[in-house]
Scaffold this motif. Structure first.
Motif, PDB file in Angstrom:
ATOM      1  N   HIS A   4       0.854  -1.196   0.000  1.00 24.51           N
ATOM      2  CA  HIS A   4       0.000   0.000   0.000  1.00 24.51           C
ATOM      3  C   HIS A   4       0.885   1.238   0.000  1.00 24.51           C
ATOM      4  N   LEU A   5       0.424   2.288  -0.671  1.00 21.79           N
ATOM      5  CA  LEU A   5       1.202   3.519  -0.764  1.00 21.79           C
ATOM      6  C   LEU A   5       1.587   4.070   0.605  1.00 21.79           C
ATOM      7  N   ASP A   6       0.672   4.005   1.571  1.00 24.20           N
ATOM      8  CA  ASP A   6       0.987   4.527   2.896  1.00 24.20           C
ATOM      9  C   ASP A   6       2.094   3.723   3.568  1.00 24.20           C
ATOM     10  N   ASP A   7       2.101   2.411   3.366  1.00 18.70           N
ATOM     11  CA  ASP A   7       3.177   1.592   3.934  1.00 18.70           C
ATOM     12  C   ASP A   7       4.493   1.849   3.211  1.00 18.70           C
ATOM     13  N   ALA A   8       4.426   2.094   1.912  1.00 22.08           N
ATOM     14  CA  ALA A   8       5.644   2.444   1.177  1.00 22.08           C
ATOM     15  C   ALA A   8       6.201   3.772   1.669  1.00 22.08           C
ATOM     16  N   ALA A   9       5.315   4.745   1.889  1.00 26.19           N
ATOM     17  CA  ALA A   9       5.762   6.049   2.383  1.00 26.19           C
ATOM     18  C   ALA A   9       6.345   5.931   3.783  1.00 26.19           C
ATOM     19  N   SER A  10       5.697   5.139   4.627  1.00 29.48           N
ATOM     20  CA  SER A  10       6.185   4.940   5.986  1.00 29.48           C
ATOM     21  C   SER A  10       7.584   4.327   5.990  1.00 29.48           C
ATOM     22  N   ALA A  11       7.795   3.344   5.123  1.00 26.01           N
ATOM     23  CA  ALA A  11       9.122   2.712   5.036  1.00 26.01           C
ATOM     24  C   ALA A  11      10.166   3.700   4.542  1.00 26.01           C
ATOM     25  N   THR A  12       9.767   4.589   3.653  1.00 28.65           N
ATOM     26  CA  THR A  12      10.694   5.599   3.145  1.00 28.65           C
ATOM     27  C   THR A  12      11.137   6.536   4.253  1.00 28.65           C
ATOM     28  N   VAL A  13      10.193   6.951   5.079  1.00 20.24           N
ATOM     29  CA  VAL A  13      10.530   7.813   6.212  1.00 20.24           C
ATOM     30  C   VAL A  13      11.506   7.112   7.151  1.00 20.24           C
ATOM     31  N   LEU A  14      11.263   5.842   7.421  1.00 21.57           N
ATOM     32  CA  LEU A  14      12.162   5.091   8.303  1.00 21.57           C
ATOM     33  C   LEU A  14      13.569   5.021   7.714  1.00 21.57           C
ATOM     34  N   ALA A  15      13.654   4.778   6.404  1.00 22.83           N
ATOM     35  CA  ALA A  15      14.969   4.693   5.770  1.00 22.83           C
ATOM     36  C   ALA A  15      15.704   6.026   5.842  1.00 22.83           C
ATOM     37  N   VAL A  16      14.970   7.123   5.713  1.00 19.57           N
ATOM     38  CA  VAL A  16      15.581   8.448   5.819  1.00 19.57           C
ATOM     39  C   VAL A  16      16.029   8.710   7.243  1.00 19.57           C
TER      40      VAL A  16
END
Length: 413
Positions: free
Chosen positions: A314-326
Motif C-alpha cells: 500500500h502507498l501509505d506503507d511504502a511512504a512509511s518505510a521511506t521515512v524510516l529509511a531516511v
C-alpha cells in the motif's frame, strides 16, 4: 493518512516560536504540521549551522525509544533548529519529551503517486515553469522538485538538477522520479515496456546520475532511491525471494531495458553508500485505477495456470518505510512489500471481487504472448514474489496494510 497532533503542551511548546521565527514562518510550519506529511521547507538556515545529522548514539537511543508509526503518530512533532524545518521523531522520557532527529530532505519526484504521500498538500499553486512531468492535481512541491526551470524537463538536465539541489541545501535526497502515468507516458503498453517506460528509464539512469553528482557537489551525505520488487525475482528455486537473491532482468525481451535500468540504480546508489527501496506493486489512492478499469471490462485475464507470484504494498506503507529509511540513514537494499506474496490465481480474482466485477477469464499462454508480450506471460506464470523480513528486522517496519486481501477491500469498498 492521519493528521498529526499539533496541540502545544507545556512539555511540547510551539517549536517555531522557540526558534524565534517570525509569525508568517510559524504559520507556514503549522500548515505543514496539519498536513502531516511535510518533510522540509524553504526557510533559510541560520549562519550557525548545526551538524548534518544527529550522532549515531542519539540515533540509536531514538530508535530504541519509540515504536511509533512515522506518518500517523501524534508522537511525531516538527522541530526547528537554526531556522530549518525538519521532520522529528520524539523519544519519550520522564519529562515526556526527549531527543529529536533533525534533517532536511530533498524529494525528487514529489508529485508522483508515491511522492504525493510524502509531500505536503499545502504546496499548491501555479505550475512551476518547465515542469513537464509528475505534476498532477495542481500540486507543486516547493522543495524537492528537481530541475524545474527554463530547460523544459529539467530532471534530465544536469545543470538544472544541480541548481535545484544547491538551492535546497538538503541533507538527504530521496529519488522517486518516474513518468509512468497516462498523461506522461500514454496508454499502458505492457507488450512494449521499453517504449512505455522510455522516459522513466532515462530518469532512472541519467536522472540518478545527475542527482548523485549534485549530492556529491553539495555534500549531501545520504541518498534514497526507488527500486522495484513485485514479480521480478530470479525464476529459479522458491517462489519468494529476499534481498540476497538476484533480480530477473528478462534478457532478450522488451522488458530488459527497464529492468537493467533498475539494476543500474542499485549499483550506483549502493556504490555511493545510499539505500535502494525495492517497492512492491503499489495500490492505494490513484495507484491501480487503470488495472481496476481493465478488470471491470474483463480485459485483465488470468494467463495459463496463473501460478506466477507478485508482491504488493500500500502507498501509505511504502511512504512509511521511506521515512524510516531516511530517519535511520539506512544503507543497502530493502524489499518494501506486504506480508503476503501470492500467485495471480489468488490476487486477481480477489481484486475483481472487491471491484464488483465478474471473475477474470482464463487464456492460454500461447494466445497471450503475441498480443501482450513476454513480460505479461512471465509475471502471470513464473513471477517470484519477495519477503519483507529484512525491512521489518532492520528498519523496525510495521504495516498498516499487512495483506492486499484486506487492502483491496478497503480501497474499493
Amino acid at each position: 493518512m492521519g493528521r498529526l497532533n499539533t496541540r502545544c503542551t507545556r512539555e511540547s511548546p510551539d517549536p517555531a516560536s522557540e526558534a524565534g521565527l517570525p509569525a508568517p514562518t510559524r504559520a507556514g510550519f503549522r500548515r505543514a504540521l496539519l498536513d502531516g506529511r511535510a518533510w522540509s521547507a524553504t526557510e533559510p538556515r541560520s549562519p550557525a549551522r548545526s551538524s548534518r545529522f544527529e550522532s549515531r548514539a542519539a540515533d540509536s537511543r531514538l530508535r530504541r525509544g519509540g515504536s511509533v508509526d512515522p506518518l500517523r503518530s501524534a508522537d511525531l512533532r516538527r522541530h526547528v533548529t537554526g531556522g530549518r524545518a525538519v521532520l522529528s521523531r520524539v523519544a519519550k522520557t520522564d519529562s515526556r519529551v526527549g531527543k529529536v532527529m533533525i534533517m532536511r530532505v530533498f524529494l525528487a519526484g514529489g508529485t508522483g503517486v508515491l511522492g504525493r504521500r510524502l509531500v505536503p498538500h499545502t504546496a499548491r499553486g501555479p505550475r512551476p515553469p518547465g515542469d513537464g512531468h509528475d505534476h498532477e492535481r495542481g500540486q507543486a512541491a516547493r522543495v524537492g522538485a528537481a530541475g524545474r526551470g527554463r530547460r523544459g524537463d529539467g530532471r534530465l538536465d544536469a545543470v538544472s538538477v544541480g541548481e535545484a539541489v544547491a538551492k535546497a541545501r538538503p541533507e538527504v535526497i530521496v529519488h522517486q522520479m518516474t513518468a509512468i502515468s497516462m498523461a506522461h507516458a500514454g496508454k499502458p503498453d505492457i507488450k512494449h515496456p521499453d517504449r512505455w517506460f522510455a522516459t522513466t528509464n532515462r530518469l532512472r539512469t541519467e536522472g540518478t546520475d545527475h542527482l548523485l553528482a549534485a549530492a556529491e557537489a553539495t555534500g549531501v551525505s545520504h541518498f534514497v532511491a526507488q527500486g522495484y520488487a513485485s514479480w521480478n525475482g530470479i525464476r529459479a528455486g522458491g517462489w519468494v525471494k529476499t534481498e540476497q537473491d538476484p533480480l530477473d532482468l528478462l534478457e532478450g525481451t522488451a522488458a530488459h531495458v527497464g529492468l537493467k535500468a533498475l539494476s543500474r540504480v542499485e549499483d550506483v546508489v549502493l556504490e555511493a553508500g545510499g539505500v535502494v527501496l525495492r517497492y512492491g506493486a503499489f495500490y492505494g489512492p490513484g495507484a491501480i485505477d487503470d488495472q481496476v478499469e481493465l478488470v471491470r471490462k474483463r480485459q485483465y485475464p488470468l494467463v495459463g495456470r496463473a501460478t506466477g507470484y507478485s508482491s504488493w504494498v500500500h502507498l501509505d506503507d511504502a511512504a512509511s518505510a521511506t521515512v524510516l529509511a531516511v530517519e535511520q540513514k539506512a544503507r543497502g537494499v530493502f524489499d518494501i512489500v506486504d506480508d503476503e506474496p501470492a500467485p495471480a490465481s489468488e490476487w486477481l480474482p480477489h481484486l475483481a471481487a472487491c471491484a464488483g466485477a465478474k471473475q477474470p477469464i482464463r487464456i492460454p499462454v500461447w494466445l497471450v504472448r503475441l498480443p501482450a508480450g513476454d513480460q505479461a506471460v512471465v509475471m502471470m506464470t513464473e513471477g517470484r514474489g519477495f519477503s519483507n523480513a529484512k525491512a521489518k528486522r532492520e528498519l523496525g517496519r510495521r504495516l498498516r496494510h499487512p495483506s492486499w486481501r484486506q487492502g483491496f477491500k478497503e480501497e474499493l469498498k
